[in-house]
Write an enzyme that holds these catalytic residues in place. Structure first.
Site, short mmCIF file in Angstrom:
data_model
loop_
_atom_site.label_atom_id
_atom_site.label_comp_id
_atom_site.label_asym_id
_atom_site.label_seq_id
_atom_site.Cartn_x
_atom_site.Cartn_y
_atom_site.Cartn_z
N LYS A 78 11.62 2.38 6.04
CA LYS A 78 12.34 1.25 5.44
C LYS A 78 13.79 1.65 5.17
O LYS A 78 14.72 0.96 5.56
CB LYS A 78 11.62 0.88 4.13
CG LYS A 78 12.20 -0.30 3.42
CD LYS A 78 11.24 -0.70 2.30
CE LYS A 78 11.93 -1.54 1.26
NZ LYS A 78 11.02 -1.96 0.19
N GLU A 138 11.27 13.60 5.04
CA GLU A 138 10.20 13.97 5.97
C GLU A 138 10.34 13.24 7.30
O GLU A 138 10.29 13.83 8.38
CB GLU A 138 8.82 13.64 5.36
CG GLU A 138 8.44 14.45 4.15
CD GLU A 138 8.85 13.79 2.84
OE1 GLU A 138 9.88 13.08 2.82
OE2 GLU A 138 8.14 14.01 1.84
N GLY A 176 6.86 -0.63 0.38
CA GLY A 176 6.31 0.26 1.40
C GLY A 176 4.80 0.16 1.52
O GLY A 176 4.25 -0.03 2.61
N ARG A 177 4.10 0.23 0.38
CA ARG A 177 2.64 0.24 0.43
C ARG A 177 2.04 -1.13 0.72
O ARG A 177 0.82 -1.27 0.83
CB ARG A 177 2.07 0.82 -0.87
CG ARG A 177 2.59 0.16 -2.13
CD ARG A 177 2.31 1.03 -3.34
NE ARG A 177 2.91 0.49 -4.57
CZ ARG A 177 4.16 0.70 -4.95
NH1 ARG A 177 4.99 1.38 -4.16
NH2 ARG A 177 4.62 0.22 -6.07
N GLU A 206 0.04 4.09 -6.82
CA GLU A 206 1.50 4.01 -6.86
C GLU A 206 1.93 2.72 -7.56
O GLU A 206 3.01 2.65 -8.13
CB GLU A 206 2.04 4.04 -5.43
CG GLU A 206 3.42 4.64 -5.33
CD GLU A 206 3.82 4.89 -3.88
OE1 GLU A 206 3.46 5.95 -3.34
OE2 GLU A 206 4.48 4.03 -3.29
N HIS A 263 -24.04 13.05 0.60
CA HIS A 263 -24.46 14.46 0.71
C HIS A 263 -23.46 15.39 0.03
O HIS A 263 -23.47 16.59 0.27
CB HIS A 263 -24.64 14.83 2.18
CG HIS A 263 -25.70 14.00 2.82
ND1 HIS A 263 -27.01 14.41 2.92
CD2 HIS A 263 -25.65 12.74 3.33
CE1 HIS A 263 -27.72 13.44 3.49
NE2 HIS A 263 -26.92 12.41 3.74
N LYS A 303 11.64 12.62 -3.94
CA LYS A 303 12.61 12.64 -2.84
C LYS A 303 13.87 13.42 -3.25
O LYS A 303 14.49 14.07 -2.44
CB LYS A 303 12.96 11.22 -2.41
CG LYS A 303 11.79 10.48 -1.72
CD LYS A 303 12.18 9.13 -1.15
CE LYS A 303 10.97 8.40 -0.56
NZ LYS A 303 11.24 7.14 0.08
C1 G6Q Z 1 5.60 2.91 -0.94
C2 G6Q Z 1 6.50 3.99 -1.33
C3 G6Q Z 1 6.57 5.15 -0.37
C4 G6Q Z 1 7.39 4.86 0.88
C5 G6Q Z 1 7.66 6.18 1.59
C6 G6Q Z 1 8.44 6.00 2.87
O1 G6Q Z 1 5.45 1.88 -1.54
O2 G6Q Z 1 7.74 3.48 -1.64
O3 G6Q Z 1 5.29 5.59 0.01
O4 G6Q Z 1 6.76 3.96 1.71
O5 G6Q Z 1 8.34 7.04 0.71
O6 G6Q Z 1 9.68 5.39 2.64
P1 G6Q Z 1 10.54 4.88 3.84
O7 G6Q Z 1 9.81 3.84 4.57
O8 G6Q Z 1 11.82 4.39 3.25
O9 G6Q Z 1 10.78 6.09 4.73
#
Ligand code: G6Q
Length: 537
Positions: free
Chosen positions: A203, A209, A264-265, A350, A381, A501
């Site tokens: 996003k 990462e 994001g989620r 989250e 199990h 981050k």
């Molecule tokens: C989700 C969070 C988090 C995010 C990641 C990736 O709700 O905000 O999991 O999706 O940190 O972020 P970017 O899409 O900006 O790389």
């Protein structure tokens, strides 16, 4: 959380303390029917809970006192309910299939943009699936590598596995998320550069990462194909950040946009689902959206007493706040849902892992349960022992599909028999008397007795399809929303993630500097020094 409404729930918990789920079933032969409902292709049986009509009524009152109806409308109509980031929360717009829908944010209808990106994704997915998208050397794409993390990874991974029966099997999909170089290295061993499409899904297009993995993948591709210009044929982006995408070297024609009002989620039904659309095709993707949309409409219109996400949310609150259950378990009896618990973990923890109310005050009750789980029957199990006979109360959601995509002999009957049997055993247990009747040695009776009275919900669908998967995801999204409203927390920010981050950057500079700053605490300084020694710095 409204104190008065909660008091009523609490009183009923006290009053019913002596009644077990077994007693409740004995009292009411219609109980199973009474506490079941159907929505968007899913059947929910919530009769194996410590509830009666009065408890449910008191719980519904709690939702009403939180102005849930008005809050739902605020979300669906694009009000800026993510106040700490000043954003609307409109993942429901992404799957609003009403051609006449208009949803405004800052006076602008978002729906034309949603439809445009969806069409752009569809066209692109078609060209890749048909082999019309050619790599730098003219070969068709065979491998798709999604590079993203958190919300830009977990949804696509979960859905890609879940919808395997609908995927084009000649295409191979990989998901690189971890900044551990092993993740990328092992993936690159499986693919051929001239047939690989990398989707950089971020996003913000700044996440350490993802950007590190994307840069490393780009360097690898350029080395393999011996030309920088090859990048344009092998990299596309899913992002809200056009400038950063262009700076990376991706043609913004091949950028699939979304908006700051998609968390994001909650972003699976946005362009973040591009890898999934390539896998299952635009028609199936549309069916996924239809499933989401059906559950959205159910949630928005059904009265709380018959509203599936509301009921799941209220039951969660009953156990979390009323019985002190710190966690809950999600147990899909379907191998295709193997990553569903991990996906839910992010969505729930989250969103509601917050300790400050919307007024900025510390909460006076607990919020955000710990969510975990594994597919059945594997979990039986390992950790089910603790659920059956341990000292913690762990409410469970069992999820099953009546038909399997892979019928082999009686395996599926056995799978489903296990699901039903577990909920039965958890609710009804086994008394000492029953053990004795079975001839259990008196010395062993205490060990072989099962208390029962363990609450479960059972969610059943006829078949796991794009549509039922969409509805299932939306069900939990809205459950989490309702709980956030009742706990009066902001469910759509994630300052803890942002902190992570930033923190790593400070440590990284000390790992690589000529001389570390020594500005951390004694333990962190020691760890940094030890690492530096081990790698010869
Ligand atoms: C989700 C969070 C988090 C995010 C990641 C990736 O709700 O905000 O999991 O999706 O940190 O972020 P970017 O899409 O900006 O790389």
């Amino acid at each position: 959380m409204d104190a008065q409404a909660w008091e009523k729930v609490d009183e009923l918990i006290d009053k019913n303390q002596t009644k077990t789920i077994k007693d409740l079933f004995a009292e009411d032969p219609k109980r199973a029917e009474r506490f079941s409902l159907e929505a968007a292709g899913w059947f929910l049986d919530y009769s194996k809970n410590r509830i009666d009509a009065a408890t449910m009524k008191a719980l519904v009152k709690l939702a009403e006192k939180a102005n849930l109806k008005a809050e739902i409308e605020k979300m669906f109509t694009g009000k800026k309910i993510n106040a700490t980031e000043g954003r609307a929360v409109l993942h429901t717009a992404l799957r609003n299939l009403d051609p006449k829908a208009k949803i405004k944010v800052d006076g602008k209808d978002v729906m034309p943009g949603v439809r445009k990106v969806l069409a752009q994704m569809g066209d692109f997915a078609d060209t890749v699936r048909r082999g019309q998208w050619k790599g730098w050397t003219g070969k068709r794409i065979k491998y798709v590598v999604n590079i993203g993390i958190g919300g830009s990874d977990l949804g696509p991974v979960m859905a890609n596995i879940a919808l395997t029966p609908y995927a084009k099997r000649s295409l191979k999909f990989f998901f690189v998320s971890n900044v551990d170089s092993t993740h990328l290295a092992e993936t690159l061993r499986e693919v051929k550069a001239d047939q690989t499409l990398f989707i950089v899904a971020s996003k913000t297009f700044t996440t350490q990462e993802t950007m590190s993995n994307a840069e490393a993948a780009k360097a690898w591709l350029v080395k393999e194909l011996k030309d920088k210009k090859a990048v344009a044929k092998h990299f596309v982006a899913v992002s809200t950040a056009a400038k950063e995408v262009a700076d990376f070297g991706i043609d913004t024609k091949n950028m699939f946009g979304f908006w700051d009002w998609v968390g994001g989620r909650y972003s699976l039904p946005s362009a973040i689902g591009l890898s999934l659309m390539i896998a299952i095709g635009r028609t199936n993707y549309k069916k996924l959206l239809r499933g989401y949309y059906k559950m959205d409409r159910h949630f928005r219109t059904a009265r709380f007493e018959r509203n599936m996400p509301v009921i799941l949310a209220l039951l969660g609150i009953l156990y979390h706040n009323g019985y002190g259950a710190e966690s809950y378990c999600v147990l899909p009896y379907d191998q295709y849902l193997s990553r569903f618990p991990a996906y839910l973990q992010q969505m729930d923890m989250e969103s509601n892992g917050k300790c400050v109310t919307k007024d900025g005050e510390k909460v006076t009750y607990t919020t955000g349960p710990i969510e975990w789980g594994e597919p059945g029957t594997n979990g039986q199990h390992s950790f089910y022992q603790l659920i059956h006979q341990g000292t913690h109360l762990i409410p469970c959601d069992f999820i099953g599909c009546a038909r399997t995509h892979n019928p082999i002999g009686d395996l599926h009957d056995k799978l489903m028999a296990n699901l039903f049997a577990q909920t039965e055993a958890l609710a009804f247990g086994k008394t000492a008397e029953e053990c004795r009747k079975e001839g259990v040695d008196e010395k062993l009776v205490p060990f072989k007795t099962f208390e029962g009275n363990k609450p479960t919900n059972t969610l059943l669908t006829d078949e796991l399809t794009p549509e039922t998967l969409g509805a299932l995801v939306a069900l939990y999204e809205h459950k989490v929303f309702v709980q956030g409203v009742i706990w009066n927390v902001y469910s759509y920010d994630q300052w803890g993630v942002q902190l992570g981050k930033v923190l790593a950057k400070g440590v990284l500079s000390d790992l690589v500097a000529k001389k570390p700053s020594g500005r951390h605490d004694a333990s962190t300084n020691q760890l940094i020094a030890r690492y530096r020694r081990a790698v010869g710095r």
